[in-house]
Design a protein around this motif. Structure first.
Motif, PDB file in Angstrom:
ATOM      1  N   UNK A 141       6.146   2.529   0.165  1.00  0.00           N
ATOM      2  CA  UNK A 141       5.237   1.245   0.438  1.00  0.00           C
ATOM      3  C   UNK A 141       5.260   0.557   1.550  1.00  0.00           C
ATOM      4  N   UNK A 142       3.907   0.158   1.879  1.00  0.00           N
ATOM      5  CA  UNK A 142       3.940  -0.598   3.267  1.00  0.00           C
ATOM      6  C   UNK A 142       3.343  -2.123   2.855  1.00  0.00           C
ATOM      7  N   UNK A 143       4.345  -3.274   2.995  1.00  0.00           N
ATOM      8  CA  UNK A 143       4.057  -4.380   2.974  1.00  0.00           C
ATOM      9  C   UNK A 143       3.009  -5.149   3.918  1.00  0.00           C
ATOM     10  N   UNK A 182       0.842  -1.297   0.103  1.00  0.00           N
ATOM     11  CA  UNK A 182       0.193  -0.050   0.179  1.00  0.00           C
ATOM     12  C   UNK A 182       0.929   1.048   0.006  1.00  0.00           C
ATOM     13  N   UNK A 183       0.636   2.267  -0.903  1.00  0.00           N
ATOM     14  CA  UNK A 183       1.042   3.502  -0.874  1.00  0.00           C
ATOM     15  C   UNK A 183       1.059   4.407   0.350  1.00  0.00           C
ATOM     16  N   UNK A 184       2.023   4.588   1.223  1.00  0.00           N
ATOM     17  CA  UNK A 184       1.876   5.446   2.220  1.00  0.00           C
ATOM     18  C   UNK A 184       2.624   6.936   2.184  1.00  0.00           C
ATOM     19  N   UNK A 211      -2.538   5.463   0.094  1.00  0.00           N
ATOM     20  CA  UNK A 211      -3.861   4.883   0.131  1.00  0.00           C
ATOM     21  C   UNK A 211      -4.174   3.801  -0.930  1.00  0.00           C
ATOM     22  N   UNK A 212      -3.403   3.902  -2.120  1.00  0.00           N
ATOM     23  CA  UNK A 212      -3.723   2.983  -3.523  1.00  0.00           C
ATOM     24  C   UNK A 212      -2.819   1.875  -3.074  1.00  0.00           C
ATOM     25  N   UNK A 213      -3.352   0.656  -3.435  1.00  0.00           N
ATOM     26  CA  UNK A 213      -2.698  -0.483  -3.435  1.00  0.00           C
ATOM     27  C   UNK A 213      -2.179  -0.860  -4.626  1.00  0.00           C
ATOM     28  N   UNK A 255       9.057  -0.340   2.096  1.00  0.00           N
ATOM     29  CA  UNK A 255      10.076   0.027   1.109  1.00  0.00           C
ATOM     30  C   UNK A 255      10.059   1.348   0.536  1.00  0.00           C
ATOM     31  N   UNK A 256      11.237   1.991   0.341  1.00  0.00           N
ATOM     32  CA  UNK A 256      11.383   3.163   0.022  1.00  0.00           C
ATOM     33  C   UNK A 256      12.170   3.585  -1.424  1.00  0.00           C
TER      34      UNK A 256
END
Length: 461
Positions: free
Chosen positions: A360-362, A344-346, A383-385, A368-369
């Protein structure tokens, strides 16, 4: 002096005339006899001299030869010659002339028509007719349109080659335009390609005859096992068994990859294509393990590592020693960057020295950055997956960067870890119900790869 009786004179004249006729008849009959013998119609010659027939000649009733009747209006030789001369110099029938038009930057269908002298308003019904089968809005610079017009410059037909297999055909009817896609079936062959890598996978693969699409697909299916930024070195070898599509004996495009092997430092990495009953395509190793995993190590398909993970590194811009919490992948600006896991994009925006940054949060522990991006992919926002392998951005030089590259970090509970060495989840095995079918198929590909390797080794000796 005695006078002659007229009747006697007539008789003498008739008698002389009769004798003359008889004399001519005998000559004619004699000639016929000679001809009959000459053509084998009379006596057969058996080596004896031909003897004149006896004077007792019987008159032959010779029937005329039956010839086919000829028309009364049969043209003379002069008429025939005149007819041939007229045909030779007759005006040729003019065949339709197709005009080939190359699409330029900024062109639309109406501007193309206007340039050709066709009413630009014709573009509206033409676009409407083609919309259902293939939209002409997809035209791009460099594409070619073949256009046929009437003598008064009215549009009659359009032909546009979509690809090697499909052609869009548009035709003017009485009161509308009709459109259809004509498909040309291509011959599919199973071929093999061996690439000795001395420079790069892309360069050497292209020189060996592989298309860019096939090389990218290879990088995609091997991305779980091979880090293309650090594992590919001169001396590596790639062997590919794949389909190729031909049109009239000429190769027009590559098809599916059926099996492939990378030999890296003496270690073999093999994968084989397998189709599940529902049509899903999987790539499986010889032991029956699926390639898919939760993570891939490399976020850029083809790049080189310009800087490794380090606790102390001299910063190329700041000139200070500081920890380098990720891996830098040098690549041209605009090179696609992909998500290394389903996440998910944070964060998606600028952030200090990172420049344009995506985080991104796994799960609750792993993130990951991706830094220094030139831009974000369409739709990327908090918020986008995203899915593993999905393009999320493009390599750039924003923030504190001395050249175009991607800075990639892998964080575990907020602490940076080396993306190249951290343990990642392994591959799952192929479901049991498919293993027998896969083993049968894998045996064929294994034999082919072994044969190609043996042949290549013999050729290199």
């Amino acid at each position: 002096m005695a006078r002659h009786d007229p009747s006697l004179r007539d008789f003498e004249f008739q008698s002389q005339r009769s004798q003359t006729r008889s004399k001519h008849r005998r000559k004619a009959l004699l000639s016929l006899g000679v001809l009959a013998v000459a053509f084998g119609l009379g006596h057969t010659l058996s080596g004896n001299a031909y003897k004149t027939p006896t004077p007792a000649i019987t008159e032959l009733a010779v029937k005329p030869l039956a010839l086919p009747s000829l028309p009364d209006n049969l043209p003379s030789d002069a008429a025939n010659s005149a007819a041939k001369e007229a045909k030779l110099h007759a005006p040729k029938i003019k065949l339709p002339d197709w005009q080939l038009f190359t699409v330029n930057e900024g062109d639309t269908l109406s501007t193309i028509f206007a340039r050709m002298g066709i009413d630009p308003q014709e573009a509206i019904p033409v676009a409407q007719a083609s919309r259902e089968v293939y939209s002409l809005r997809k035209l791009k610079p460099g594409d070619e349109l073949a256009i046929l017009t009437s003598d008064d410059n009215r549009l009659e037909k359009i032909r546009y080659r979509i690809d090697a297999e499909k052609t869009l055909m548009i035709e003017a009817k009485a009161d509308h335009f009709s459109a259809r896609v004509k498909e040309r079936p291509l011959e599919i062959r199973k071929v093999s390609t061996v690439v000795d890598i001395q420079d790069s996978l892309f360069g050497d693969g292209q020189r060996a005859g592989l298309s860019d699409a096939t090389i990218l697909e290879l990088a995609k299916i091997f991305r779980y096992d091979i880090d293309f930024a650090q594992d590919i070195h001169p001396g590596a070898k790639l062997t590919v068994i794949h389909e190729a599509k031909y049109n009239e004996g000429r190769k027009v495009k590559d098809g599916d990859i059926l099996a492939a092997e990378f030999l890296l430092n003496g270690e073999s990495h093999r994968l084989m294509r397998f189709q599940l009953p529902d049509g899903t395509i999987k790539y499986v190793d010889p032991k029956g393990k699926l390639t898919e995993r939760a993570f891939i190590r490399t976020p850029v398909a083809v790049a080189r590592i310009s800087s490794y993970f380090s606790k102390a590194r001299l910063h190329p811009v700041l000139g200070k020693w500081r920890a380098h919490k990720g891996v830098d992948y040098a690549a041209p600006t605009g090179t696609p960057v992909v998500a290394t896991a389903n996440a998910t994009v944070v964060h998606a925006g600028p952030q200090g020295g990172y420049g344009n940054l995506i985080v991104l949060r796994y799960n609750q522990h792993i993130s990951m950055a991706y830094g220094h991006l030139s831009r974000f992919a369409k739709g990327i926002r908090p918020g986008v997956k995203v899915k593993l392998g999905q393009v999320i951005g493009y390599v750039g030089q924003t923030g504190l960067a001395s050249g175009p590259h991607l800075h990639y970090e892998l964080r575990w509970d907020g602490v940076a870890r080396d993306p190249l060495t951290v343990a990642l989840p392994g591959a799952n095995p192929l479901p049991p119900e498919y293993r027998t079918a896969f083993r049968q198929q894998a045996a064929e590909y294994t034999a082919l790869l072994d044969q190609l390797n043996a042949t290549t080794q013999v050729a290199m000796r």
